[in-house]
Design a protein around this motif. Structure first.
Motif, PDB file in Angstrom:
ATOM      1  N   ILE A 134       0.867  -1.175   0.000  1.00  0.00           N
ATOM      2  CA  ILE A 134       0.000   0.000   0.000  1.00  0.00           C
ATOM      3  C   ILE A 134       0.905   1.226   0.000  1.00  0.00           C
ATOM      4  N   ASN A 135       0.580   2.189  -0.865  1.00  0.00           N
ATOM      5  CA  ASN A 135       1.448   3.352  -1.026  1.00  0.00           C
ATOM      6  C   ASN A 135       1.056   4.477  -0.083  1.00  0.00           C
ATOM      7  N   GLU A 136       2.032   5.325   0.188  1.00  0.00           N
ATOM      8  CA  GLU A 136       1.815   6.471   1.058  1.00  0.00           C
ATOM      9  C   GLU A 136       0.765   7.395   0.444  1.00  0.00           C
ATOM     10  N   GLY A 137      -0.194   7.841   1.283  1.00  0.00           N
ATOM     11  CA  GLY A 137      -1.201   8.794   0.830  1.00  0.00           C
ATOM     12  C   GLY A 137      -2.404   8.157   0.158  1.00  0.00           C
ATOM     13  N   GLU A 138      -2.394   6.846   0.021  1.00  0.00           N
ATOM     14  CA  GLU A 138      -3.520   6.181  -0.612  1.00  0.00           C
ATOM     15  C   GLU A 138      -4.718   6.094   0.325  1.00  0.00           C
ATOM     16  N   PHE A 139      -5.907   6.038  -0.270  1.00  0.00           N
ATOM     17  CA  PHE A 139      -7.093   5.618   0.473  1.00  0.00           C
ATOM     18  C   PHE A 139      -7.376   4.219  -0.033  1.00  0.00           C
ATOM     19  N   PHE A 140      -6.930   3.236   0.742  1.00  0.00           N
ATOM     20  CA  PHE A 140      -6.960   1.855   0.278  1.00  0.00           C
ATOM     21  C   PHE A 140      -8.132   1.125   0.924  1.00  0.00           C
ATOM     22  N   ALA A 141      -8.878   0.378   0.123  1.00  0.00           N
ATOM     23  CA  ALA A 141     -10.024  -0.362   0.666  1.00  0.00           C
ATOM     24  C   ALA A 141      -9.805  -1.861   0.531  1.00  0.00           C
ATOM     25  N   LEU A 142     -10.074  -2.573   1.612  1.00  0.00           N
ATOM     26  CA  LEU A 142     -10.117  -4.036   1.568  1.00  0.00           C
ATOM     27  C   LEU A 142     -11.585  -4.411   1.470  1.00  0.00           C
ATOM     28  N   LEU A 143     -11.942  -5.042   0.360  1.00  0.00           N
ATOM     29  CA  LEU A 143     -13.343  -5.252   0.044  1.00  0.00           C
ATOM     30  C   LEU A 143     -13.595  -6.741  -0.102  1.00  0.00           C
ATOM     31  N   GLY A 144     -14.735  -7.191   0.392  1.00  0.00           N
ATOM     32  CA  GLY A 144     -15.062  -8.602   0.217  1.00  0.00           C
ATOM     33  C   GLY A 144     -16.256  -8.985   1.057  1.00  0.00           C
ATOM     34  N   PRO A 145     -16.825 -10.153   0.785  1.00  0.00           N
ATOM     35  CA  PRO A 145     -17.960 -10.604   1.582  1.00  0.00           C
ATOM     36  C   PRO A 145     -17.513 -10.904   3.006  1.00  0.00           C
ATOM     37  N   SER A 146     -18.473 -11.026   3.939  1.00  0.00           N
ATOM     38  CA  SER A 146     -18.086 -11.274   5.329  1.00  0.00           C
ATOM     39  C   SER A 146     -17.415 -12.638   5.425  1.00  0.00           C
ATOM     40  N   SER A 171     -13.549  11.595   2.605  1.00  0.00           N
ATOM     41  CA  SER A 171     -12.683  11.871   1.465  1.00  0.00           C
ATOM     42  C   SER A 171     -11.959  13.196   1.669  1.00  0.00           C
ATOM     43  N   ALA A 172     -12.743  14.222   2.071  1.00  0.00           N
ATOM     44  CA  ALA A 172     -12.168  15.544   2.277  1.00  0.00           C
ATOM     45  C   ALA A 172     -11.149  15.524   3.407  1.00  0.00           C
ATOM     46  N   LEU A 173     -11.471  14.773   4.465  1.00  0.00           N
ATOM     47  CA  LEU A 173     -10.589  14.678   5.622  1.00  0.00           C
ATOM     48  C   LEU A 173      -9.246  14.060   5.211  1.00  0.00           C
ATOM     49  N   GLN A 174      -9.331  13.025   4.375  1.00  0.00           N
ATOM     50  CA  GLN A 174      -8.093  12.371   3.975  1.00  0.00           C
ATOM     51  C   GLN A 174      -7.243  13.304   3.114  1.00  0.00           C
ATOM     52  N   ASP A 175      -7.890  14.065   2.239  1.00  0.00           N
ATOM     53  CA  ASP A 175      -7.164  15.053   1.442  1.00  0.00           C
ATOM     54  C   ASP A 175      -6.450  16.043   2.345  1.00  0.00           C
ATOM     55  N   LYS A 176      -7.188  16.504   3.372  1.00  0.00           N
ATOM     56  CA  LYS A 176      -6.662  17.533   4.249  1.00  0.00           C
ATOM     57  C   LYS A 176      -5.476  17.010   5.070  1.00  0.00           C
ATOM     58  N   LEU A 177      -5.606  15.768   5.573  1.00  0.00           N
ATOM     59  CA  LEU A 177      -4.581  15.244   6.477  1.00  0.00           C
ATOM     60  C   LEU A 177      -3.406  14.629   5.733  1.00  0.00           C
ATOM     61  N   LEU A 227     -14.922   5.938  -2.050  1.00  0.00           N
ATOM     62  CA  LEU A 227     -13.869   6.456  -1.180  1.00  0.00           C
ATOM     63  C   LEU A 227     -12.460   6.109  -1.640  1.00  0.00           C
ATOM     64  N   ALA A 228     -12.287   4.887  -2.122  1.00  0.00           N
ATOM     65  CA  ALA A 228     -10.919   4.382  -2.259  1.00  0.00           C
ATOM     66  C   ALA A 228     -10.245   4.876  -3.523  1.00  0.00           C
ATOM     67  N   THR A 229      -8.931   5.044  -3.418  1.00  0.00           N
ATOM     68  CA  THR A 229      -8.150   5.269  -4.626  1.00  0.00           C
ATOM     69  C   THR A 229      -7.719   3.930  -5.218  1.00  0.00           C
ATOM     70  N   ARG A 230      -7.615   2.919  -4.337  1.00  0.00           N
ATOM     71  CA  ARG A 230      -7.292   1.576  -4.799  1.00  0.00           C
ATOM     72  C   ARG A 230      -7.986   0.566  -3.884  1.00  0.00           C
ATOM     73  N   CYS A 231      -8.419  -0.564  -4.457  1.00  0.00           N
ATOM     74  CA  CYS A 231      -9.135  -1.571  -3.681  1.00  0.00           C
ATOM     75  C   CYS A 231      -8.487  -2.931  -3.854  1.00  0.00           C
ATOM     76  N   ALA A 232      -8.552  -3.720  -2.799  1.00  0.00           N
ATOM     77  CA  ALA A 232      -8.207  -5.129  -2.924  1.00  0.00           C
ATOM     78  C   ALA A 232      -9.490  -5.909  -2.679  1.00  0.00           C
ATOM     79  N   VAL A 233      -9.869  -6.753  -3.640  1.00  0.00           N
ATOM     80  CA  VAL A 233     -11.046  -7.597  -3.443  1.00  0.00           C
ATOM     81  C   VAL A 233     -10.568  -8.928  -2.905  1.00  0.00           C
ATOM     82  N   MET A 234     -11.148  -9.337  -1.756  1.00  0.00           N
ATOM     83  CA  MET A 234     -10.735 -10.589  -1.127  1.00  0.00           C
ATOM     84  C   MET A 234     -11.872 -11.592  -1.144  1.00  0.00           C
TER      85      MET A 234
END
Lengths: 378, 289
Positions: free
Chosen positions: A27-39, A178-184, A201-208
């Motif tokens: 995962i890269n610095e500054g990314e909004f990374f999402a881990l996505l998948g069924p429960s 989203s705005a908060l992440q941009d700001k911080l 939200l995410a800039t990149r997602c991993a589907v699991m």
């Protein structure tokens, strides 16, 4: 934008259950990374290993190049927003936010100043003296957010951050996050089962799925270029037709679709042989709907490019959703008298009255352009 | 008729169900209590006769320094024993609440097991352990005898009474603490760790404050029976280990002074009720969470 987090061959077992199976991911610095998948897919376990609440059975986790696989939670440069928010019920809002700074031995005056700043960051000025039971769900979520970011972590972890809120509030908070992440400028890693949340939200997602990574890509790539039927089906809705290559040229291919009784044009080659099982994936909004009337001859439309694909069907059901309508259509199929495949078509309601006025049990043509379909091999 | 079982229509029918337990309660609790309460205002008028004269002399005598001293010591004993119970029981309750579910049941049974054994037998078992030639001293001398660690004279002392009181009343403390800790949202502890607290600080800043209702009910539930303890001081204690219950027992038996015994017993009762009322008031003042 260097690498900030690296999972290297991470496996986690709970007794006989393999929750995470040999996952490697950066995962890269500054990314909004999402881990996505069924429960139960292992996404939460992966996040909890990053926070330090679970230790990997095998493999290593690096943050900023440092191996933190076995470090206790309080020795990691990460903070977490919990699904239940976990706002301390016996402490005021301000004391909640100051808690982490107090543990770090930050002097009282600085503590207060930073907590106040964090409060205004999440738009809760003046709420500092309230107790958590005097707050709404959305406000509690903001307190949890402020409490985590006030420590200026390298990575902010979010465990299903919006799942406990109602739909309207959820949408509002998505944009705020989203705005908060941009700001911080902090790297965010979020776990969610809600694909809309991940896409927005995410800039990149991993589907699991079942403990393994299925695909890691940007939201748009996940939607338009899914790597497998599973990903295609999990992200949005999709029509899948089994088939194989009939002929392959340099710039296009023709795919036999026995379930539809037609051959479809594809605007690119597949790079496979005729014997390989393929699936044609077609998003509902990329399919067009046309009047059929009583003729059985496909329409020849003006300006229709070569390779436009057409099949006959009947409208089974219409779901009016306001901004769009969803049509459930049964295709005629290869054999007359037998029930054919069903296909879902979405049409935006661009005008206040539908000029064409499709109705139940109406015979229609469905059509799609050669570039609208995506070929899947698994 | 199905309607006979409908409590909306047949309220008096259901109210009748209250009858038998209410009768039992009146006959075997309220009436004897009232009799003893009346005795506390009486005087002995013969070997077995008591005249209810409305005198306050028994209470006046109960407030003499001798008895106030014993009452004070009983309160101090009970307070100390309750405190030791809290310190011992808290880690036990915490450990049980964090144990895996299958183990939890067994650990709770382990805590309650002594409850199902007769108190007298348990107290005699303690004598076997604590007496001069008991198990404790045998182990001690065989392990450290070479270093001059001789047998300890624990029996018949305040120390033995304290050990007995703590041992007997520990479950009264463990169970309410366990109930409070088991309800605690685990993510609160994780949040504390995540925000930089070590395990010990997380316990003292988050777990203990949130367990306060459980701690209070544990204190009350333990303190009241300890204050009225009779067997432990009687069997384990020395001549200066008498608690108020022993004095009360002596009035009813050896001294045959029922009125005075009744006054002492009700003095203890007033104290206890006062304590419960104070606790209830405090609970009401705290904001509901």
């Amino acid at each position: 934008m260097g690498t900030i987090i690296e999972f290297r061959n991470i496996t986690k077992r709970f007794g006989p259950v393999v929750a995470v199976d040999d996952v490697s991911l950066t995962i890269n610095e500054g990314e909004f990374f999402a881990l996505l998948g069924p429960s139960g897919c292992g996404k939460t376990t992966l996040l909890r290993m990053l926070a330090g609440f679970e230790l990997p059975t095998r493999g290593q986790i690096f943050i900023d190049g440092k191996d933190i696989s076995r470090a206790p939670p309080n020795r990691r440069p990460v903070n977490m927003v919990f699904q239940s928010y976990a706002v301390f019920p016996h402490l005021s809002v301000l004391k909640n936010i100051e808690y982490g700074l107090r543990m770090d031995g930050v002097p009282a005056a600085e503590r207060r100043a930073r907590a106040e700043a964090a409060l205004s960051l999440v738009q809760l000025e003046g709420y500092g003296e309230r107790m958590p039971d005097q707050l709404s769900g959305g406000q509690r979520q903001r307190v949890a957010l402020a409490r985590a970011v006030v420590k200026r972590p390298r990575v902010l972890l979010l465990d299903e951050p919006l799942s406990a809120l109602d739909a309207k509030l959820r949408e509002e908070l998505r944009f705020e996050m989203s705005a908060l992440q941009d700001k911080l400028g902090i790297t965010f890693v979020m776990v969610t089962h809600d694909q809309d949340e991940a896409l927005v939200l995410a800039t990149r997602c991993a589907v699991m799925n079942k403990g393994s990574l299925m695909q890691v890509a940007t939201p748009a790539d996940l939607y338009e270029f899914p790597a497998s039927r599973l990903v295609a089906d999990f992200i949005g809705s999709v029509n899948l037709f089994a088939g194989n290559v009939r002929s392959e040229e340099a710039n296009h291919a023709i795919i036999d679709l026995p379930e539809l009784g037609i051959s479809a044009w594809l605007d690119h080659g597949t790079g496979t042989s005729e014997t390989v099982q393929l699936w044609l994936a077609l998003r509902p909004e990329k399919v067009e709907l046309m009047k059929r009337g009583t003729t059985d001859r496909p329409p020849v439309m003006e300006g229709t490019p070569p390779g436009y694909n057409v099949a006959a069907g009947t409208i089974l059901d219409i779901a009016y959703l306001g901004s769009e309508s969803v049509y459930d259509i049964r295709l005629d199929g290869p054999e007359t008298g037998k029930e054919g495949k069903r296909i879902r078509v979405i049409r935006p309601n661009l005008t206040r009255w539908d000029q064409e006025d499709f109705t139940w049990d109406e015979p229609v043509w469905i059509g799609w352009h050669a570039e609208a379909a995506h070929i899947l091999q698994q | 008729m199905a309607n006979e079982l409908d409590w909306h229509r047949n309220k008096s029918g259901f109210a009748a169900l209250l009858g038998p337990p209410l009768g039992w309660f009146l006959l075997f609790f309220a009436v004897p209590m009232a009799v003893v309460w009346a005795y506390s205002f009486g005087t002995n008028s013969g070997i077995a006769d008591i005249e209810i004269s409305g005198t306050f002399a028994n209470y006046a005598r109960a407030l003499e320094p001798l008895y106030l001293g014993i009452l004070g010591k009983s309160l101090a004993f009970a307070a100390l024993a309750t405190l030791i119970c809290l310190i011992v029981a808290f880690p036990v309750a915490l450990a049980i609440s964090f144990a895996p579910p299958q183990l939890k049941t067994w650990l709770l049974i382990g805590v309650m097991l002594p409850f199902w054994t007769n108190l007298l037998i348990r107290t005699y078992a303690l004598i076997a352990i604590l007496r001069d030639e008991g198990l404790l001293n045998m182990a001690l001398t065989s392990a450290f005898g070479w270093a001059g660690v001789g047998p300890l004279a624990i029996m018949n002392s305040n120390m033995a009474v304290m050990i007995g009181l703590v041992y007997v009343h520990l479950p009264f403390m463990v169970l309410p603490l366990y109930a409070a800790l088991d309800r605690l949202d685990r993510s609160l502890i994780e949040a504390a760790l995540d925000l930089g607290a070590g395990h010990v600080r997380a316990i003292f800043t988050i777990v203990v404050p949130l367990a306060v209702p459980g701690i209070l009910s544990g204190l009350l539930l333990t303190f009241i029976p300890v204050l009225g303890s009779y067997l432990a001081p009687d069997l384990l204690g020395g001549p200066d280990s008498q608690m108020i219950a022993n004095v009360i027992e002596r009035q009813f038996k050896r001294a045959n002074d029922w009125p005075f015994g009744a006054a002492l017993a009700f003095l203890l009762m007033y104290l206890t009720l006062f304590g419960i009322a104070a606790q209830a008031m405090m609970q009401r003042k705290r904001p509901v969470d």
